[in-house]
Design a protein around this motif. Structure first.
Motif, short mmCIF file in Angstrom:
data_model
loop_
_atom_site.label_atom_id
_atom_site.label_comp_id
_atom_site.label_asym_id
_atom_site.label_seq_id
_atom_site.Cartn_x
_atom_site.Cartn_y
_atom_site.Cartn_z
N LYS A 1 12.33 0.27 -2.33
CA LYS A 1 10.91 0.43 -2.04
C LYS A 1 10.14 1.15 -3.16
O LYS A 1 9.55 2.21 -2.97
CB LYS A 1 10.70 1.17 -0.71
N TYR A 2 10.14 0.56 -4.33
CA TYR A 2 9.28 1.04 -5.42
C TYR A 2 8.95 -0.15 -6.31
O TYR A 2 9.61 -1.20 -6.26
CB TYR A 2 9.94 2.15 -6.23
N GLU B 1 3.71 -7.52 -19.38
CA GLU B 1 2.85 -6.84 -18.40
C GLU B 1 3.05 -7.45 -17.01
O GLU B 1 2.09 -7.85 -16.35
CB GLU B 1 1.38 -6.93 -18.82
N SER B 2 4.28 -7.51 -16.59
CA SER B 2 4.61 -8.20 -15.35
C SER B 2 5.15 -7.21 -14.31
O SER B 2 5.90 -6.28 -14.63
CB SER B 2 5.66 -9.28 -15.63
N THR B 3 4.76 -7.42 -13.06
CA THR B 3 5.15 -6.53 -11.96
C THR B 3 6.59 -6.79 -11.54
O THR B 3 7.02 -7.95 -11.41
CB THR B 3 4.24 -6.74 -10.74
N VAL B 4 7.34 -5.71 -11.34
CA VAL B 4 8.70 -5.78 -10.82
C VAL B 4 8.77 -4.92 -9.57
O VAL B 4 8.10 -3.88 -9.49
CB VAL B 4 9.74 -5.31 -11.86
N GLN B 5 9.56 -5.34 -8.60
CA GLN B 5 9.63 -4.61 -7.34
C GLN B 5 11.06 -4.60 -6.81
O GLN B 5 11.75 -5.63 -6.83
CB GLN B 5 8.69 -5.24 -6.30
N ALA C 1 0.82 -1.22 0.00
CA ALA C 1 0.00 0.00 0.00
C ALA C 1 0.85 1.26 0.00
O ALA C 1 0.49 2.27 -0.62
CB ALA C 1 -0.93 0.00 1.21
N SER C 2 1.98 1.22 0.69
CA SER C 2 2.81 2.41 0.81
C SER C 2 3.96 2.45 -0.19
O SER C 2 4.77 3.37 -0.16
CB SER C 2 3.40 2.49 2.23
N ILE C 3 4.05 1.45 -1.07
CA ILE C 3 5.14 1.41 -2.05
C ILE C 3 4.73 2.18 -3.30
O ILE C 3 3.74 1.83 -3.94
CB ILE C 3 5.48 -0.05 -2.41
N PRO C 4 5.45 3.23 -3.66
CA PRO C 4 5.06 4.03 -4.84
C PRO C 4 5.44 3.32 -6.14
O PRO C 4 6.36 2.50 -6.18
CB PRO C 4 5.85 5.32 -4.65
N SER C 5 4.73 3.67 -7.19
CA SER C 5 5.05 3.14 -8.51
C SER C 5 6.05 4.07 -9.20
O SER C 5 6.24 5.22 -8.80
CB SER C 5 3.78 3.04 -9.37
#
Length: 351
Positions: free
Chosen positions: A239-240, A230-234, A129-133
């Motif tokens: 912290k993004y 279209e895959s999420t990377v973190q 929730a607190s991780i910005p894109s």
């Protein structure tokens, strides 16, 4: 005595020359020939006099450099000065350096590239929730110059389309971009035979994206070994997070690929504004994400056009990616500072 003899010789030579027949001098022969009439003298000036008077008497406002610039900007858009990425020596270093590559990872084999593309869906839970894109960080750390030009463009569009018209225009752009990415997902997820068939048969595509798909058809021919779509990377340390459009080989080189649409030509990398920073941020997160067992050092920005004209492909070398990675770290630090100041001010207001 010497001077007198010299003068006498010169006079003798001049006398001999002037005594020659005039026909031996080409210039004299030209002067003696009858005068040629200009082709303009044969024109019936009375016949065209009314046309000349009408043109000369037209009431046209005098143009100044300022008015010419304003007219050109209205027709073709604002002139964008090319932004040359700073070199490593000229670039300000971020306060905290983080590696772009995670050297603990090992390169996968060719068999791994034949596996279906990875697609990690973004799920916003309490832990994220607190991780910005990446998009949010870039939007909130624009320079004053970027904000000025964006606001001026927005005011210009509202003046032409109105508030409701501009809102509808923005929604249409978003809708077209989303449908374009959906079509690309289907193309890239298919095998090579289906990909070629689908890309060439634009009748099956929504009319508003047929031109975009046709625009990138020559780019897709050089794309192979798709690893992610279209895959999420973190990035757990910084912290993004973000959603990468595509990871694949372009002309044999593994790249993070970002698909963009545009109504205006963008033939240079400088025309893509913050897109290279975005690609570097995605690649840096992917390289530090345990879900991906490989490293990506290169990037590719593909700009597709609605009229179907050939898309521009802007390649980002490993050197450029490192430069933009450092710029991303600076933007991320700025975002963190702004967020901290907002939290502090909100806390003080509650007191």
């Amino acid at each position: 005595m010497f001077i007198r003899n010299h003068v006498t010789s010169v006079v003798a030579i001049m006398y001999q020359c002037t005594s020659l027949p005039m026909r031996n001098f080409s210039v004299c022969r030209y002067l003696s020939s009858p005068k040629r009439r200009s082709s303009y003298s044969l024109v019936d000036s009375e016949r065209y006099s009314s046309l000349v008077k009408s043109v000369m008497s037209s009431k046209v406002s005098s143009q100044t450099p300022e008015t010419l610039l304003a007219e050109d900007e209205h027709i073709y858009g604002r002139i964008v000065k090319a932004h040359i990425p700073p070199t490593v020596s000229e670039m300000r270093e971020p306060k905290s350096l983080h590696p772009f590559l995670l050297h603990e990872k090992t390169e996968e084999t060719d068999e791994a590239e034949s596996a279906p593309p990875l697609r990690i869906i973004l799920k916003r839970g309490q832990d994220r929730a607190s991780i910005p894109s990446v998009t949010r960080v870039l939007q909130q750390t624009l320079s004053s110059e970027q904000i000025f030009y964006l606001e001026r463009w927005k005011k210009k569009m509202i003046a032409e389309l109105g508030e409701d018209g501009f809102k509808e225009y923005s929604q249409n752009l978003f809708r077209q971009g989303k449908r374009f990415h959906t079509a690309l997902d289907d193309i890239l997820m298919s095998d090579a035979t289906q990909k070629d068939e689908y890309a060439s048969d634009t009748l099956e595509l929504p009319p508003e994206i047929q031109g975009y798909v046709e625009s990138i058809s020559h780019i897709l021919e050089d794309v192979s070994a798709v690893r992610a779509i279209e895959s999420t990377v973190q990035h757990d340390t910084l912290k993004y997070l973000g959603i990468v459009d595509c990871v694949a080989r372009y002309r044999g080189v593994l790249c993070v690929i970002d698909w963009k649409t545009s109504e205006k030509p963008k033939p240079f990398l400088s025309n893509t504004y913050d897109n290279p920073i975005q690609v570097a941020a995605y690649a840096g997160a992917l390289n530090n994400d345990g879900n991906y067992k490989y490293q990506v050092e290169h990037g590719l920005i593909v700009v597709a056009y609605k009229d179907g004209s050939p898309a521009h492909a802007h390649k980002l070398s490993s050197e450029l990616m490192l430069q933009y990675w450092n710029i991303w770290l600076q933007r991320l630090e700025k975002f963190t500072e702004l967020s901290s100041s907002h939290v502090s001010s909100a806390f003080s207001q509650k007191k």
